[in-house]
Design a protein around this motif. Structure first.
Motif, PDB file in Angstrom:
ATOM      1  N   GLU A 275      48.019 111.095  86.879  1.00  0.00           N
ATOM      2  CA  GLU A 275      47.358 111.872  85.834  1.00  0.00           C
ATOM      3  C   GLU A 275      46.321 112.832  86.419  1.00  0.00           C
ATOM      4  OE1 GLU A 275      48.058 112.082  82.676  1.00  0.00           O
ATOM      5  OE2 GLU A 275      49.718 110.673  82.930  1.00  0.00           O
ATOM      6  N   THR A 276      45.711 112.457  87.525  1.00  0.00           N
ATOM      7  CA  THR A 276      44.747 113.369  88.149  1.00  0.00           C
ATOM      8  C   THR A 276      45.436 114.648  88.618  1.00  0.00           C
ATOM      9  OG1 THR A 276      45.076 112.180  90.254  1.00  0.00           O
ATOM     10  CG2 THR A 276      43.225 111.498  88.863  1.00  0.00           C
ATOM     11  N   THR A 277      46.631 114.508  89.162  1.00  0.00           N
ATOM     12  CA  THR A 277      47.388 115.691  89.587  1.00  0.00           C
ATOM     13  C   THR A 277      47.760 116.556  88.391  1.00  0.00           C
ATOM     14  OG1 THR A 277      48.281 114.440  91.459  1.00  0.00           O
ATOM     15  CG2 THR A 277      49.419 116.459  90.842  1.00  0.00           C
ATOM     16  N   ARG A 278      48.160 115.915  87.296  1.00  0.00           N
ATOM     17  CA  ARG A 278      48.488 116.678  86.088  1.00  0.00           C
ATOM     18  C   ARG A 278      47.259 117.423  85.568  1.00  0.00           C
ATOM     19  NH1 ARG A 278      53.524 114.880  84.070  1.00  0.00           N
ATOM     20  NH2 ARG A 278      54.195 112.893  84.964  1.00  0.00           N
ATOM     21  N   HIS A 279      46.103 116.775  85.614  1.00  0.00           N
ATOM     22  CA  HIS A 279      44.883 117.431  85.147  1.00  0.00           C
ATOM     23  C   HIS A 279      44.553 118.640  86.015  1.00  0.00           C
ATOM     24  CE1 HIS A 279      40.477 118.017  84.868  1.00  0.00           C
ATOM     25  NE2 HIS A 279      40.662 117.741  83.585  1.00  0.00           N
ATOM     26  N   ALA A 353      57.293 121.956  94.199  1.00  0.00           N
ATOM     27  CA  ALA A 353      57.004 121.091  95.348  1.00  0.00           C
ATOM     28  C   ALA A 353      56.639 119.681  94.904  1.00  0.00           C
ATOM     29  CB  ALA A 353      55.877 121.689  96.185  1.00  0.00           C
ATOM     30  N   LEU A 354      56.015 119.558  93.735  1.00  0.00           N
ATOM     31  CA  LEU A 354      55.651 118.239  93.222  1.00  0.00           C
ATOM     32  C   LEU A 354      56.790 117.559  92.466  1.00  0.00           C
ATOM     33  CD1 LEU A 354      52.042 118.981  91.920  1.00  0.00           C
ATOM     34  CD2 LEU A 354      52.687 117.691  93.954  1.00  0.00           C
ATOM     35  N   GLY A 355      57.917 118.258  92.296  1.00  0.00           N
ATOM     36  CA  GLY A 355      59.083 117.647  91.663  1.00  0.00           C
ATOM     37  C   GLY A 355      59.190 117.864  90.174  1.00  0.00           C
ATOM     38  N   PHE A 356      58.349 118.725  89.588  1.00  0.00           N
ATOM     39  CA  PHE A 356      58.393 118.941  88.144  1.00  0.00           C
ATOM     40  C   PHE A 356      59.625 119.716  87.707  1.00  0.00           C
ATOM     41  CE2 PHE A 356      53.840 118.014  88.391  1.00  0.00           C
ATOM     42  CZ  PHE A 356      53.682 117.217  87.288  1.00  0.00           C
ATOM     43  N   ASP A 522      53.796 132.296  75.933  1.00  0.00           N
ATOM     44  CA  ASP A 522      54.978 131.439  76.052  1.00  0.00           C
ATOM     45  C   ASP A 522      55.065 130.788  77.423  1.00  0.00           C
ATOM     46  OD1 ASP A 522      55.656 132.073  73.495  1.00  0.00           O
ATOM     47  OD2 ASP A 522      57.229 133.515  74.015  1.00  0.00           O
ATOM     48  N   LEU A 523      54.737 131.560  78.458  1.00  0.00           N
ATOM     49  CA  LEU A 523      54.765 130.983  79.804  1.00  0.00           C
ATOM     50  C   LEU A 523      53.714 129.886  79.953  1.00  0.00           C
ATOM     51  CD1 LEU A 523      55.321 134.098  82.093  1.00  0.00           C
ATOM     52  CD2 LEU A 523      56.889 132.195  81.729  1.00  0.00           C
ATOM     53  N   GLU A 524      52.518 130.142  79.441  1.00  0.00           N
ATOM     54  CA  GLU A 524      51.473 129.113  79.517  1.00  0.00           C
ATOM     55  C   GLU A 524      51.898 127.854  78.761  1.00  0.00           C
ATOM     56  OE1 GLU A 524      46.739 128.458  78.415  1.00  0.00           O
ATOM     57  OE2 GLU A 524      47.766 130.311  77.860  1.00  0.00           O
ATOM     58  N   SER A 525      52.458 128.037  77.567  1.00  0.00           N
ATOM     59  CA  SER A 525      52.913 126.882  76.792  1.00  0.00           C
ATOM     60  C   SER A 525      54.026 126.137  77.509  1.00  0.00           C
ATOM     61  CB  SER A 525      53.382 127.348  75.413  1.00  0.00           C
ATOM     62  OG  SER A 525      53.908 126.262  74.667  1.00  0.00           O
ATOM     63  N   GLY A 526      54.977 126.888  78.097  1.00  0.00           N
ATOM     64  CA  GLY A 526      56.066 126.237  78.818  1.00  0.00           C
ATOM     65  C   GLY A 526      55.594 125.487  80.043  1.00  0.00           C
ATOM     66  N   ILE A 530      55.822 121.446  80.719  1.00  0.00           N
ATOM     67  CA  ILE A 530      56.456 120.883  81.911  1.00  0.00           C
ATOM     68  C   ILE A 530      55.515 119.912  82.615  1.00  0.00           C
ATOM     69  CG2 ILE A 530      57.295 121.452  84.222  1.00  0.00           C
ATOM     70  CD1 ILE A 530      58.442 124.035  83.060  1.00  0.00           C
ATOM     71  N   VAL A 531      54.246 120.301  82.742  1.00  0.00           N
ATOM     72  CA  VAL A 531      53.278 119.429  83.421  1.00  0.00           C
ATOM     73  C   VAL A 531      53.008 118.169  82.599  1.00  0.00           C
ATOM     74  CG1 VAL A 531      50.880 119.276  84.197  1.00  0.00           C
ATOM     75  CG2 VAL A 531      52.209 121.331  84.679  1.00  0.00           C
ATOM     76  N   GLU A 532      52.964 118.301  81.287  1.00  0.00           N
ATOM     77  CA  GLU A 532      52.639 117.161  80.439  1.00  0.00           C
ATOM     78  C   GLU A 532      53.783 116.157  80.335  1.00  0.00           C
ATOM     79  OE1 GLU A 532      50.448 114.630  78.170  1.00  0.00           O
ATOM     80  OE2 GLU A 532      49.764 116.433  79.235  1.00  0.00           O
TER      81      GLU A 532
END
Length: 569
Positions: A275-279, A353-356, A522-526, A530-532
């Motif tokens: 979760e720290t990486t996602r934040h 690189a993080l696999g998302f 739209d890009l920010e939302s997408g 993806i991160v969430e």
């Protein structure tokens, strides 16, 4: 083997003479470690030797009354039993492995032989030391429901009576017993010598502790006799040993289901992104979005104030109308979100690189929001952008339609050398938006400029012709009056050209800005989605359903087992 001698005193009849079968179980028998199955039968029955174990028929009243068979085998636990798990110990005791040859080369295999109950028996000081290492695991080996009386431990120490040791250690319980087989054998010999030694027999038999083993076997075999097997309601009783075995199996199955679900859940959690990486990534997206909106505002302000765009002023249309498309294209190619696109490519590379972005190889898969948006019909599109169709005379099409239009894609590829439908390892929303503006709105603006110029010239020509006709056809109309009509038509047409063209330019500028805001949003939302949601690795729905179905089946068997135990159908 000490266990054989214990079985001998359990099965021997002290009121009869010593039988031949007792010699097979006496201390003088060969202790080769061979597994032996002792069951009730005539002494004249031939001893059977099979690949797994030998079978010995014994005319024992105990075996006949309790309707049981005794399997004598070694305990297959390594010397370092302290390192074994409780489950391994329980399985080694309740499901012993029998050795059998499987080929002529001397190799051997193992066959499991489940039992209803098990007695772990040891003799001497070494057995006590081994039990000291095994005791903690034995305490954990049967914590499940139904296993409290399935495993019992018995130890034999020479020179000590069972009662003394039980009082000193407080070990007299359902799972532990102190046994002195030599005292039991002496008690049997005393009674066989003379029936008047019954009191001595009783004293020695109780002191030996073998009676605890007999009581344990009897308690586990209730319901074996015809009178005990029928309840008051007329329904058959379930034997305690079988009931405990089934209950133990059900508990083991439930524990296995929970352990597997826990293991799979832990495996998924460990493989997920912290979760720290996602934040941190969410903060990076916020920073990129702020920089991109600033770039959009500053770049377009500079572009629409540049000399190139000023060449499209209304009064220059008379000789530069064909340069409108070139000037608008130059604004988009040079100034439309290039810094934001580079930052987005870097951010997408970080996510990859993080696999998302695993499994998102295609451009459409990387742009789930932008490629489905129809410009001009989007809920958040401003009124200026919504008026682009009427202002420019062109009906905007969606990106999905753009990508599906082979002729338009061919034009884009021929002009820019970029195949907008080919997969890219980054989000292509900005590239799509730029291509859509270049090949839909720019031609529309060019056509609008030519239409307005043609209307202006046509109006001027008509009013000039009207002025000439008025001068010729009407008496009393002078050159000045006719010229006024022509001048009025010219001024009105030029004013209309100025007003319409400036509106078209303003709408185009607003459309470009709105398109930039939409694609950035739209890009920010997408990216945030993806991160969430990416790399969460939720449990498969079919696995969860299978575990729930297994638990329901176990509970159903428990309910039926309880009914059968109580004699209810």
């Amino acid at each position: 083997m000490a266990a054989k001698r214990l079985v001998r005193v359990l099965c021997a009849d002290p009121l009869s003479e010593k039988r031949d079968w007792e010699a097979a179980l006496s201390e003088n028998a060969t202790e080769d470690g061979t597994t032996l199955l002792v069951r009730y039968g005539n002494e004249s029955d031939t001893t059977l030797r099979g690949p797994l174990f030998s079978t010995l028929s014994v005319p024992s009243h105990l075996l006949q009354r309790l309707n049981i068979e005794l399997l004598i085998t070694t305990l297959n636990i390594g010397a370092g039993a302290i390192r074994e798990s409780a489950e391994d110990v329980r399985d080694a005791i309740l499901v012993p492995s029998l050795q059998t040859p499987i080929s002529s080369t001397g190799r051997t295999g193992f066959v499991t032989y489940p039992v209803h109950r098990a007695l772990v028996y040891g003799e001497g000081v070494e057995a006590c030391v081994a039990y000291g290492q095994l005791a903690p695991l034995l305490e954990q080996a049967a914590p499940q429901e139904g296993e409290e009386g399935m495993i019992k431990t018995a130890l034999s120490l020479p020179g000590q009576t069972a009662n003394e040791l039980s009082r000193e250690s407080g070990a007299a319980n359902v799972r532990f017993a102190i046994v002195d087989e030599s005292l039991a054998s002496k008690a049997i010999g005393t009674l066989r010598a003379s029936s008047s030694n019954s009191s001595s027999f009783s004293h020695l038999w109780q002191a030996s502790g073998v009676s605890d083993i007999v009581d344990w076997l009897t308690a586990s075999s209730k319901g074996n006799t015809p009178l005990e097997s029928i309840s008051r309601s007329g329904q058959p009783h379930l034997k305690p040993a079988i009931h405990d075995l089934i209950t133990s199996l059900l508990s083991s199955i439930s524990a296995s289901i929970s352990a597997e679900q826990t293991r799979r859940t832990s495996q998924l959690v460990n493989s997920a992104i912290p979760e720290t990486t996602r934040h941190d990534l969410q903060q990076s997206i916020t920073n990129w979005s702020a920089a991109a909106h600033s770039d959009l505002r500053v770049s377009l302000d500079a572009a629409f104030a540049s000399p190139t765009w000023r060449r499209t002023s209304w009064w220059r249309l008379l000789w530069r109308v064909d340069d409108v498309g070139m000037a608008a294209s130059d604004v988009l190619i040079r100034h439309f979100l290039f810094d934001a696109e580079r930052g987005m490519i870097y951010l997408t590379g970080h996510l990859s690189a993080l696999g998302f972005l695993k499994g998102r190889g295609g451009s459409t898969e990387l742009n789930p929001i932008t490629t489905q948006s129809t410009y001009g019909n989007h809920p958040s599109t401003s009124s200026v952008a919504q008026g682009s169709a009427s202002a420019t005379g062109f009906d905007p099409i969606s990106l999905s339609e753009t990508l599906g239009h082979s002729e338009l894609k061919a034009r884009i590829t021929a002009s820019s050398g970029i195949d907008v439908s080919s997969p890219r390892p980054w989000l292509l929303g900005i590239q799509y938006a730029r291509a859509r503006l270049l090949y839909t709105f720019v031609p529309s603006l060019q056509a609008r400029a030519q239409t307005l110029l043609l209307q202006c010239l046509s109006t001027t020509a008509v009013t000039s012709a009207l002025a000439g006709w008025t001068y010729v056809a009407l008496t009393g109309v002078g050159v000045y009056e006719a010229g006024a009509v022509a001048a009025l038509g010219l001024v009105w047409s030029l004013r209309r050209l100025q007003r319409k063209w400036e509106d078209a330019r303003s709408v185009f500028e607003g459309d470009v800005r709105e398109e930039g805001r939409m694609v950035l949003r739209d890009l920010e939302s997408g990216l945030r989605e993806i991160v969430e949601t990416g790399e969460r690795h939720e449990l498969a729905e079919e696995d969860v359903k299978a575990w729930e179905a297994a638990r329901r089946s176990v509970e159903g068997v428990r309910a039926e087992l309880e009914k059968l135990k109580q004699g209810v159908t």
